[in-house]
Enzyme design. Sequence first.
Site, PDB file in Angstrom:
ATOM      1  CB  SER A 139      -4.916   8.571  -1.479  1.00 47.13           C
ATOM      2  OG  SER A 139      -6.000   7.594  -1.174  1.00 47.13           O
ATOM      3  CE  LYS A 142      -8.928  10.401  -1.449  1.00 48.33           C
ATOM      4  NZ  LYS A 142      -8.343   9.009  -1.628  1.00 48.33           N
ATOM      5  CB  SER A 194      -7.232  10.062   2.735  1.00 46.99           C
ATOM      6  OG  SER A 194      -6.516   9.253   1.177  1.00 46.99           O
TER       7      SER A 194
END
Length: 432
Positions: A139, A142, A194
């Site tokens: 993640s 991101k 997240s």
Amino acid sequence: MYIRELHHRTARRLGSVLAAAVCAAGPITVCGPAIAQPPPPTITPFATPVTDTCPHRDRPPAAIDTSEVPAPGEPTPTALPVPDSPIGGKRLGECGVVLPTGAPAVPPDISATAWMVSDLDTGAVVAAKDPHGRYRPASTIKVLLATIALRTLDLDTVVVGTQADADVEGTRVGIGPGGRYSNRQLLHALVMASGNDAAHAIAAQLGGDEATVAKMNSLAQSLYARDTRAATPSGLDGPGMSTSAYDLSLLFREAMSIPLFAEMIGTEQFDFPGFPADPRIPGDQDHPGFPIANDNGLLYNYPGALGGKTGFTDDARQTFVAAAERNGRRLAVTLLQADVLPIRPWEQAARLLDYGFALGPSAKVGDIPGDEAESASTAPELAGPPENAIAYSAQPRTESRYDELWMTLMVGGLILVPILLVGTWHVRTRRR
């Protein structure tokens, strides 16, 4: 008498059973010869993974599941080309621990296979381990999606949540069908909690998952992140997914140049909207809004922490990128393929930040390309982005240049017009 004898026999039998049980529990001398016990299992002490032989120079470690198997009919992505010269300087081509001359040993208990500490403002790389080794970002990718969204989307635009958002795989913040969410709220959910559902809702506005991934990869290439290839907007593992400690530090530095991103990752709590009852579900009621908390432990526990981004998948393991400020100096730290042992990733990051701050501002083993990074060893090694790379990062700077040009023309015009008028008046006066 029979009863008394029966009691004695019962007592003797019970004593024999108890004695046997005691002897079975361990070697006791009163039980006769000691029974040999198997040796205790050998516990392998913790050791930081060794990368001196560049095991991941071309591609990340082998996947442990089927997440990177291409869809039927889709080709298997080839490994990203390795630049002839390491981006950022010669020393960043080393695969083991890379330290400034005379620097002390790095802190113990760092389980991250690759890591990097860099100056967020100057772009100087302070210390690293396998900086260009290729690993999965999870993640932390991101950060790249947020950069594009913040520079592309209207933050006040409100979108309606879908069932596809709610059904996305992995971590979800709690988007519900029919809920109304501004892009600002979606981005808070993306970087603080997240939320893969938030990533899905954002990607839908950027043209869908495939188009969004293409934009993410184009931006990465334009920034010279040559080890990076996104496969999903959220960071879920997919075919060809890759980044490096160097690239992730570079991408994070770019994102931190956006004030709103820096504000969002430093937010501890944020109110997120609810969504209406689903009429298809009998008895379902409206779902009220709720607070979301930042999932970055460093933010709560490290003095001067500015925030960051966490990540985890089965293949990527623990990933982490964050920054902190001390005495006016801002450092970033990146961890890839870490574990929660012997200490948690944010604690490993804290130790590396302490180490970087202790080295002082003159410590450097390389550079992150940028306006401030003027290392002579860096510039010649940048071959330039591919022709099809869209330089999203250049948009704010380009707009700034246009603004300056427009302002110059306006000021020049304001000065020039009176001069022309005066000149015209003089000409007419002479003619008269």
